[in-house]
Design a protein around this motif. Sequence first.
Motif, PDB file in Angstrom:
ATOM      1  N   ASP A 149       0.828  -1.209   0.000  1.00 24.66           N
ATOM      2  CA  ASP A 149       0.000   0.000   0.000  1.00 24.66           C
ATOM      3  C   ASP A 149       0.861   1.257   0.000  1.00 24.66           C
ATOM      4  O   ASP A 149       0.416   2.327  -0.450  1.00 24.66           O
ATOM      5  N   ALA A 150       2.091   1.130   0.496  1.00 26.97           N
ATOM      6  CA  ALA A 150       3.001   2.272   0.516  1.00 26.97           C
ATOM      7  C   ALA A 150       3.675   2.496  -0.837  1.00 26.97           C
ATOM      8  O   ALA A 150       4.440   3.451  -0.996  1.00 26.97           O
ATOM      9  N   GLY A 151       3.393   1.591  -1.807  1.00 31.57           N
ATOM     10  CA  GLY A 151       3.909   1.785  -3.157  1.00 31.57           C
ATOM     11  C   GLY A 151       4.952   0.787  -3.600  1.00 31.57           C
ATOM     12  O   GLY A 151       5.460   0.879  -4.726  1.00 31.57           O
ATOM     13  N   LEU A 152       5.278  -0.202  -2.752  1.00 34.84           N
ATOM     14  CA  LEU A 152       6.285  -1.184  -3.135  1.00 34.84           C
ATOM     15  C   LEU A 152       5.664  -2.276  -4.012  1.00 34.84           C
ATOM     16  O   LEU A 152       4.484  -2.604  -3.865  1.00 34.84           O
ATOM     17  N   PHE A 153       6.483  -2.816  -4.908  1.00 32.29           N
ATOM     18  CA  PHE A 153       6.037  -3.959  -5.705  1.00 32.29           C
ATOM     19  C   PHE A 153       5.857  -5.168  -4.788  1.00 32.29           C
ATOM     20  O   PHE A 153       6.502  -5.279  -3.737  1.00 32.29           O
ATOM     21  N   SER A 154       5.000  -6.086  -5.206  1.00 32.27           N
ATOM     22  CA  SER A 154       4.667  -7.244  -4.382  1.00 32.27           C
ATOM     23  C   SER A 154       5.898  -8.054  -3.979  1.00 32.27           C
ATOM     24  O   SER A 154       6.074  -8.406  -2.813  1.00 32.27           O
ATOM     25  N   ASN A 155       6.777  -8.354  -4.952  1.00 30.84           N
ATOM     26  CA  ASN A 155       7.968  -9.142  -4.641  1.00 30.84           C
ATOM     27  C   ASN A 155       8.913  -8.398  -3.696  1.00 30.84           C
ATOM     28  O   ASN A 155       9.549  -8.999  -2.819  1.00 30.84           O
ATOM     29  N   ASP A 156       9.002  -7.076  -3.869  1.00 25.78           N
ATOM     30  CA  ASP A 156       9.844  -6.280  -2.967  1.00 25.78           C
ATOM     31  C   ASP A 156       9.282  -6.312  -1.552  1.00 25.78           C
ATOM     32  O   ASP A 156      10.034  -6.432  -0.574  1.00 25.78           O
ATOM     33  N   ALA A 157       7.953  -6.214  -1.442  1.00 22.84           N
ATOM     34  CA  ALA A 157       7.321  -6.242  -0.126  1.00 22.84           C
ATOM     35  C   ALA A 157       7.556  -7.586   0.559  1.00 22.84           C
ATOM     36  O   ALA A 157       7.857  -7.651   1.756  1.00 22.84           O
ATOM     37  N   ARG A 158       7.431  -8.671  -0.198  1.00 17.06           N
ATOM     38  CA  ARG A 158       7.680  -9.999   0.364  1.00 17.06           C
ATOM     39  C   ARG A 158       9.130 -10.136   0.832  1.00 17.06           C
ATOM     40  O   ARG A 158       9.410 -10.705   1.891  1.00 17.06           O
ATOM     41  N   GLU A 159      10.047  -9.609   0.021  1.00 16.49           N
ATOM     42  CA  GLU A 159      11.460  -9.691   0.388  1.00 16.49           C
ATOM     43  C   GLU A 159      11.729  -8.946   1.694  1.00 16.49           C
ATOM     44  O   GLU A 159      12.421  -9.456   2.585  1.00 16.49           O
ATOM     45  N   LEU A 160      11.182  -7.747   1.819  1.00 18.73           N
ATOM     46  CA  LEU A 160      11.435  -6.951   3.019  1.00 18.73           C
ATOM     47  C   LEU A 160      10.889  -7.616   4.275  1.00 18.73           C
ATOM     48  O   LEU A 160      11.513  -7.572   5.337  1.00 18.73           O
ATOM     49  N   VAL A 161       9.719  -8.225   4.168  1.00 18.48           N
ATOM     50  CA  VAL A 161       9.140  -8.913   5.325  1.00 18.48           C
ATOM     51  C   VAL A 161       9.970 -10.145   5.682  1.00 18.48           C
ATOM     52  O   VAL A 161      10.284 -10.380   6.860  1.00 18.48           O
ATOM     53  N   ASP A 162      10.344 -10.929   4.687  1.00 20.68           N
ATOM     54  CA  ASP A 162      11.098 -12.163   4.952  1.00 20.68           C
ATOM     55  C   ASP A 162      12.512 -11.875   5.457  1.00 20.68           C
ATOM     56  O   ASP A 162      13.002 -12.552   6.375  1.00 20.68           O
ATOM     57  N   THR A 163      13.189 -10.888   4.862  1.00 21.50           N
ATOM     58  CA  THR A 163      14.554 -10.594   5.325  1.00 21.50           C
ATOM     59  C   THR A 163      14.532 -10.006   6.733  1.00 21.50           C
ATOM     60  O   THR A 163      15.435 -10.268   7.533  1.00 21.50           O
ATOM     61  N   LEU A 164      13.498  -9.241   7.046  1.00 17.16           N
ATOM     62  CA  LEU A 164      13.373  -8.702   8.406  1.00 17.16           C
ATOM     63  C   LEU A 164      13.161  -9.826   9.410  1.00 17.16           C
ATOM     64  O   LEU A 164      13.793  -9.855  10.475  1.00 17.16           O
ATOM     65  N   ALA A 165      12.270 -10.765   9.071  1.00 25.79           N
ATOM     66  CA  ALA A 165      12.004 -11.891   9.968  1.00 25.79           C
ATOM     67  C   ALA A 165      13.262 -12.748  10.154  1.00 25.79           C
ATOM     68  O   ALA A 165      13.577 -13.165  11.272  1.00 25.79           O
ATOM     69  N   ASP A 166      13.988 -12.997   9.066  1.00 24.63           N
ATOM     70  CA  ASP A 166      15.228 -13.782   9.164  1.00 24.63           C
ATOM     71  C   ASP A 166      16.278 -13.049   9.999  1.00 24.63           C
ATOM     72  O   ASP A 166      17.074 -13.677  10.706  1.00 24.63           O
TER      73      ASP A 166
END
Length: 328
Positions: A137-154
């Motif tokens: 919703d903040a304007g990131l592409f779907s794959n970028d959003a998934r990457e940011l969530v997963d790398t943060l969790a890792d």
Amino acid sequence: MIPGRASSREDGATLLSVLLLIVLMSTAALAATDALARSVSVARVSDGRADSFWAARGALSVGEAVLNEMLAGRGSKLTVDAALLREPVVFPYPRGTIVVRFREASNCLNLNTLILGDTDEGVSMTEPDRLRQMFEDAGLFSNDARELVDTLADWMDENTSPRAFGAEDAVYSQRDVPHRAPGQRLISLTELRAIKGYDPVKLAALDPMLCVRDKSENVPLNINTLTDAQAPLLTARFSSQLTRADAERLIESRPEGGWLNVEEFLLSERVAIITPDKRNDFELSTESGRIAADITVQSDTGTLRIAAEFERGSDGQFVLNGSHRRPG
């Protein structure tokens, strides 16, 4: 031997020795004077820095008092156009000025609430999908959003197995300055710059909505100080049934002076059609739980910048919760 010539040579040697001695003494005197001047200069700078430090300490105390005084009589109810949030407070002091700019600090998503496993379940915790949707919703592409969530969790979890779009030690060990994922919750937002995928462009887009608290909980949003840029935050924390466009319209149509209470907000046309089980009413408030302050101390020795945060206590009074020096 001719006595006159010997005497002349001795006088010349004596004169040369005296001149050499004068040169050496002058050089020593010059060095001592230079050292003294440097010492005085260092002392002045040191004194100036100490003065700025104590001025900043005083500003933190005065800022707390001013904050509570300006909110007296209105509880902790702030609106987006409140003078406290729009106009800086300036204090003169003998060597310069102190400028304090207050801003709302309740309206953010605490990244330390991200659920990392089954043991993290709780009403204040954030599901990965909610965070991903907020990033989109903040304007990131779907794959970028998934990457940011997963790398943060890792980055935060204790295991070394990467998620589908994540990164663990094997990735970070290949960097110019090798390091590992710490395997613990974040200490500050600056850590994000070390996590794969969080480049300056993405961080700039997400900055208005993110924060890091030392506790795994979120402070309720003050719906009367939300900005258009924080519309994705409202959908992420209150209800996924709201689109970003819905949230923007709600913020834009906010009554003059703000909603009187959360109940009035819930009666808004777009909100009223959402069933209670799809809403997180506890995430909303018309009061501010946290207020931040950017303090600038300007003096003849330079500029000192301090970031501080004040927390509302059970008695309604704000107290200093923490502070640190800001770069720049």
